[in-house]
Design a protein around this motif. Structure first.
Motif, PDB file in Angstrom:
ATOM      1  N   MET A  62       0.793  -1.512  -0.539  1.00 46.03           N
ATOM      2  CA  MET A  62      -0.078  -0.227  -0.439  1.00 46.03           C
ATOM      3  C   MET A  62       0.889   0.877   0.257  1.00 46.03           C
ATOM      4  SD  MET A  62      -2.638   1.414   2.908  1.00 46.03           S
ATOM      5  CE  MET A  62      -1.593   1.957   3.497  1.00 46.03           C
TER       6      MET A  62
ATOM      7  N   ASP B 220      -5.861   2.032  -6.594  1.00 48.91           N
ATOM      8  CA  ASP B 220      -5.269   0.456  -6.175  1.00 48.91           C
ATOM      9  C   ASP B 220      -4.792   0.615  -4.605  1.00 48.91           C
ATOM     10  OD1 ASP B 220      -5.891  -1.078  -8.696  1.00 48.91           O
ATOM     11  OD2 ASP B 220      -3.177  -0.906  -9.244  1.00 48.91           O
TER      12      ASP B 220
ATOM     13  N   GLU C  95      -8.461   1.153  -2.967  1.00 49.25           N
ATOM     14  CA  GLU C  95      -8.660  -0.057  -2.512  1.00 49.25           C
ATOM     15  C   GLU C  95      -8.041  -0.959  -1.628  1.00 49.25           C
ATOM     16  OE1 GLU C  95      -9.333  -3.747  -5.379  1.00 49.25           O
ATOM     17  OE2 GLU C  95      -9.883  -1.602  -6.659  1.00 49.25           O
ATOM     18  N   LEU C  96      -6.699  -1.014  -1.696  1.00 52.67           N
ATOM     19  CA  LEU C  96      -5.868  -1.603  -0.859  1.00 52.67           C
ATOM     20  C   LEU C  96      -5.687  -0.839   0.972  1.00 52.67           C
ATOM     21  CD1 LEU C  96      -4.688  -4.212  -0.447  1.00 52.67           C
ATOM     22  CD2 LEU C  96      -1.660  -2.790  -1.084  1.00 52.67           C
TER      23      LEU C  96
ATOM     24  N   PHE D 298      -9.559  -1.952   2.026  1.00 57.07           N
ATOM     25  CA  PHE D 298      -9.416  -2.896   2.687  1.00 57.07           C
ATOM     26  C   PHE D 298      -8.224  -3.760   4.170  1.00 57.07           C
ATOM     27  CE2 PHE D 298      -7.027  -7.341   2.307  1.00 57.07           C
ATOM     28  CZ  PHE D 298      -8.742  -8.645   2.643  1.00 57.07           C
ATOM     29  N   ALA D 299      -7.458  -3.057   4.251  1.00 60.61           N
ATOM     30  CA  ALA D 299      -6.136  -3.046   5.088  1.00 60.61           C
ATOM     31  C   ALA D 299      -6.644  -1.967   6.655  1.00 60.61           C
ATOM     32  CB  ALA D 299      -5.106  -2.369   5.489  1.00 60.61           C
TER      33      ALA D 299
END
Length: 139
Positions: A3, A14, A17-18, A21-22
């Motif tokens: 990230m 990206d 998005e990551l 999620f994290a």
């Protein structure tokens, strides 16, 4: 680490998005980022990039505006970070002649962080808006 690399290389789609999620998983930043959580890292990375884009006379959109509800609402951050977002949005609105929008964001920036340095811009916006309202409508 991935990230961080995505933000360092300005791959924001990206990276965001990551990051989402994290955050959902409750992950923490790598050890070398002492006391910084993912939200703070992401918000800082995007606003630093946005100011650099602005300085280079390029648009920091859509990331600047898209991040605003997160940095001034959802995420718990130090007040300086959302203040920077409002300040830059206000500066851009002012340059675009959108004075009421500019004033709203500059005042919010100052409300969040009184030392943001918006006094002159706020004063200019208020004077220009007062002048517009005082001018007779021409048809």
């Amino acid at each position: 680490q991935v990230m961080v690399w995505l933000f360092d290389t300005e791959q924001f789609e990206d990276g965001l998005e990551l990051a989402d999620f994290a955050i959902e998983q409750g992950q923490v930043m790598p050890e070398r980022f002492k006391r910084r959580d993912i939200q703070t890292f992401v918000a800082d990375a995007v606003i630093e990039w946005a100011f650099a884009e602005y300085t280079a006379q390029r648009s920091p959109e859509p990331y600047l505006s898209n991040m605003l509800p997160l940095v001034d609402g959802q995420w718990e951050l130090t007040e300086q970070i959302p203040s920077k977002y409002h300040k830059l949005i206000g500066m851009r609105a002012m340059e675009a002649g959108e004075l009421s929008t500019a004033l709203k964001h500059l005042e919010r920036s100052t409300e969040l962080y009184p030392k943001a340095g918006n006094e002159t811009r706020i004063s200019k916006c208020r004077k220009a808006l007062a002048k517009q309202q005082a001018a007779p409508a021409t048809e």
